[in-house]
Design a protein around this motif. Structure first.
Motif, mmCIF file in Angstrom:
data_model
loop_
_atom_site.group_PDB
_atom_site.id
_atom_site.type_symbol
_atom_site.label_atom_id
_atom_site.label_comp_id
_atom_site.label_asym_id
_atom_site.label_seq_id
_atom_site.Cartn_x
_atom_site.Cartn_y
_atom_site.Cartn_z
ATOM 1 N N ILE A 179 -51.497 62.609 47.391
ATOM 2 C CA ILE A 179 -51.663 63.917 46.954
ATOM 3 C C ILE A 179 -53.269 63.952 46.482
ATOM 4 O O ILE A 179 -53.893 62.886 45.825
ATOM 5 N N LEU A 180 -54.170 64.981 46.868
ATOM 6 C CA LEU A 180 -55.480 64.987 46.775
ATOM 7 C C LEU A 180 -55.977 65.950 45.726
ATOM 8 O O LEU A 180 -55.256 67.099 45.511
ATOM 9 N N GLY A 181 -56.849 65.410 44.844
ATOM 10 C CA GLY A 181 -57.554 66.303 43.902
ATOM 11 C C GLY A 181 -58.481 67.178 44.600
ATOM 12 O O GLY A 181 -58.661 67.111 45.840
ATOM 13 N N SER A 182 -58.869 68.427 43.962
ATOM 14 C CA SER A 182 -59.342 69.470 44.679
ATOM 15 C C SER A 182 -60.758 68.973 45.286
ATOM 16 O O SER A 182 -61.278 69.349 46.319
ATOM 17 N N THR A 183 -61.616 68.030 44.420
ATOM 18 C CA THR A 183 -62.799 67.579 45.018
ATOM 19 C C THR A 183 -62.844 66.668 46.242
ATOM 20 O O THR A 183 -63.529 67.053 47.431
ATOM 21 N N VAL A 184 -61.743 66.040 46.215
ATOM 22 C CA VAL A 184 -61.397 65.241 47.624
ATOM 23 C C VAL A 184 -60.985 65.893 48.667
ATOM 24 O O VAL A 184 -61.667 65.880 49.790
ATOM 25 N N ARG A 185 -60.237 67.146 48.359
ATOM 26 C CA ARG A 185 -59.669 67.874 49.329
ATOM 27 C C ARG A 185 -61.060 68.593 50.131
ATOM 28 O O ARG A 185 -61.172 68.684 51.339
ATOM 29 N N GLU A 186 -61.843 69.191 49.428
ATOM 30 C CA GLU A 186 -63.107 69.834 49.850
ATOM 31 C C GLU A 186 -63.968 68.885 50.392
ATOM 32 O O GLU A 186 -64.540 69.318 51.337
ATOM 33 N N LYS A 187 -64.252 67.615 49.925
ATOM 34 C CA LYS A 187 -65.052 66.743 50.845
ATOM 35 C C LYS A 187 -64.617 66.322 52.217
ATOM 36 O O LYS A 187 -65.506 66.281 52.920
ATOM 37 N N LEU A 188 -63.426 66.184 52.083
ATOM 38 C CA LEU A 188 -62.635 65.703 53.548
ATOM 39 C C LEU A 188 -62.508 66.834 54.349
ATOM 40 O O LEU A 188 -62.503 66.681 55.595
ATOM 41 N N PHE A 189 -61.881 67.964 53.921
ATOM 42 C CA PHE A 189 -61.434 69.011 54.628
ATOM 43 C C PHE A 189 -62.248 70.170 54.718
ATOM 44 O O PHE A 189 -61.665 70.953 55.443
ATOM 45 N N GLY A 190 -62.860 70.525 53.720
ATOM 46 C CA GLY A 190 -63.528 71.854 53.545
ATOM 47 C C GLY A 190 -62.698 72.895 53.098
ATOM 48 O O GLY A 190 -61.729 72.671 52.408
ATOM 49 N N ILE A 222 -49.434 65.050 51.299
ATOM 50 C CA ILE A 222 -48.132 65.827 51.308
ATOM 51 C C ILE A 222 -48.419 66.955 49.976
ATOM 52 O O ILE A 222 -47.717 67.810 49.921
ATOM 53 N N GLY A 223 -49.514 67.007 49.554
ATOM 54 C CA GLY A 223 -49.853 67.921 48.221
ATOM 55 C C GLY A 223 -51.374 67.879 47.830
ATOM 56 O O GLY A 223 -51.945 66.786 48.262
ATOM 57 N N VAL A 244 -57.221 60.727 44.136
ATOM 58 C CA VAL A 244 -56.138 60.641 45.141
ATOM 59 C C VAL A 244 -55.193 59.804 44.513
ATOM 60 O O VAL A 244 -55.105 58.739 44.070
ATOM 61 N N LEU A 245 -53.693 60.437 44.626
ATOM 62 C CA LEU A 245 -52.563 59.885 44.116
ATOM 63 C C LEU A 245 -51.850 59.534 45.260
ATOM 64 O O LEU A 245 -51.407 60.073 46.118
#
Length: 404
Positions: A155-166, A185-186, A204-205
């Motif tokens: 499960i990704l935090g919002s910062t990691v999601r933005e850095k990796l996936f925009g 998964i989330g 990241v969880l």
């Protein structure tokens, strides 16, 4: 009579507008500085409390090692680590605990495509979301089967999601943690920075068993979060957890704890206490200018009495009483200080608002302080205006009329 005294006071002030402004400048600066300091200080306190609340509500943290002064202390070298059985025992045997969840963290590089990003990988379970009061923004939490088998789900935090996936949807994509392929998964809702300046969303969880087996290489648990039920004192829950952990870790009656139970409210109290002390010290320094302003009013009023000696003599000669002359000059002093107080209140609130915007903290004016500042400014006029007013009232009318 009072109306006439106020009218005469305003006329005298307007006759010497520039001098009057310089006279009340000390009051303006003092009142404005105190209000601005306290407003910004209260806003800082509110922000600290809000930041601490984002860590979780009624939250206790259990770490191995000797008791310390803060949550970031290291683990004692000889203390036994915590285990998943400790987590279950705390949740099952302490009735005041809503959920208990394990947490192991390590700084790692996550990879997606040609993007590498360094972040914090935390091994935990689904109860982490409840303990930290951290809802999902998309996707789902870990399945029980994933937790039990240690599947590579994340499960990704919002910062990691933005850095990796925009702006792309990361659900179903696979990222790499070292040599581990992990399916997303989330995603977590954004929490922002904590009181310690760290980005809580940079995380990241993954399932705790996957972390232990494939990253840490052991069965240790470095931290347990325990969320306390609403309406129950965290002090009582803390005492119960300490008693249980002493039993589980076989600590004798006269031996010191080799673990630490830390209440998040202690962090809030410590930080808000520091903020309050600093605000009080700065406000006390600013309040000195009120004393300076009062002395300035007294000096100018003494000059005014000297300049208007003939006017005072005429008033006394035509039948004005000492009390009427005293009231005239006392009201003039009070009007001066009240005008300064009102300007200071407006200026102080404006500076407080500006400071709150620049520091990105809540604007938290205190109505009681505003009222106190107004009353205090009036009191300054009374205290420092009384001596010049009394001097004017006690003049000998004949001597006053001889004054050129």
């Amino acid at each position: 009579m009072l109306y006439e005294a106020v009218r005469l006071a305003l006329q005298a002030i307007l006759r010497n507008m520039f001098r009057s402004f310089l006279t009340v400048l000390g009051i303006v600066i003092g009142v404005a500085a105190v209000i601005a300091m306290v407003t910004v200080g209260q806003g800082s306190t509110d922000q600290v409390e809000a930041d601490v609340s984002t860590l979780g509500t009624n939250l206790l943290m259990i770490r191995p090692g000797q008791p310390s002064q803060g949550p970031g202390s290291g683990v004692g070298g000889t203390a036994a680590s915590l285990t998943l059985k400790d987590v279950d025992a705390i949740e099952e045997q302490i009735g005041s605990v809503l959920v208990a969840t394990p947490s192991n963290s390590r700084a790692m590089t996550v990879i997606f495509g040609n993007v590498n990003y360094s972040t914090t990988v935390t091994g935990t379970d689904t109860r982490f979301l409840t303990a930290r009061d951290w809802p999902l923004s998309s996707g789902r939490a870990f399945y029980e089967s994933e937790l039990r088998t240690g599947s590579s789900a994340c499960i990704l935090g919002s910062t990691v999601r933005e850095k990796l996936f925009g702006s792309s949807d990361p659900l179903g994509a696979s990222i790499r943690l070292k040599q581990i392929s992990c399916r997303v998964i989330g995603t977590l809702e954004a929490k922002g920075a904590s009181s310690f300046g760290t980005d809580q969303d940079d995380i990241v969880l993954i399932p705790i068993r996957a972390f232990q087996r494939r990253i840490a290489g052991n069965q240790d648990v470095s931290l347990i979060f325990a969320s306390i039920r609403n309406g129950i004192s965290t002090d009582k829950a803390k005492a119960d957890i300490e008693r249980l952990m002493r039993e589980r870790r076989r600590i004798g009656p006269f031996e010191e704890d080799d673990f630490n139970v830390f209440d998040m409210k202690q962090i809030s109290s410590m930080l808000t206490g520091i903020t309050s002390v600093l605000t009080g010290l700065l406000s006390a320094v600013a309040a000195v200018s009120l004393l300076v302003g009062g002395i300035g009013i007294m000096n100018i009023m003494l000059v005014s009495v000297t300049e208007r000696t003939r006017e005072i003599g005429i008033r006394l000669a035509v039948g004005a009483t000492e009390g009427q002359v005293l009231l005239q000059f006392l009201v003039e002093s009070i009007v001066l200080s009240v005008i300064g107080g009102l300007i200071g209140i407006v200026l102080g609130l404006g500076l407080g608002l500006l400071g709150s915007r620049l520091l990105s903290i809540p604007f938290a004016p205190n109505p009681a302080l505003v009222l106190a500042a107004f009353v205090f400014s009036a009191m300054v006029g009374i205290v420092f205006g009384y001596f010049p007013a009394r001097r004017a009232a006690r003049m000998d009318p004949i001597e006053a009329l001889r004054h050129q």
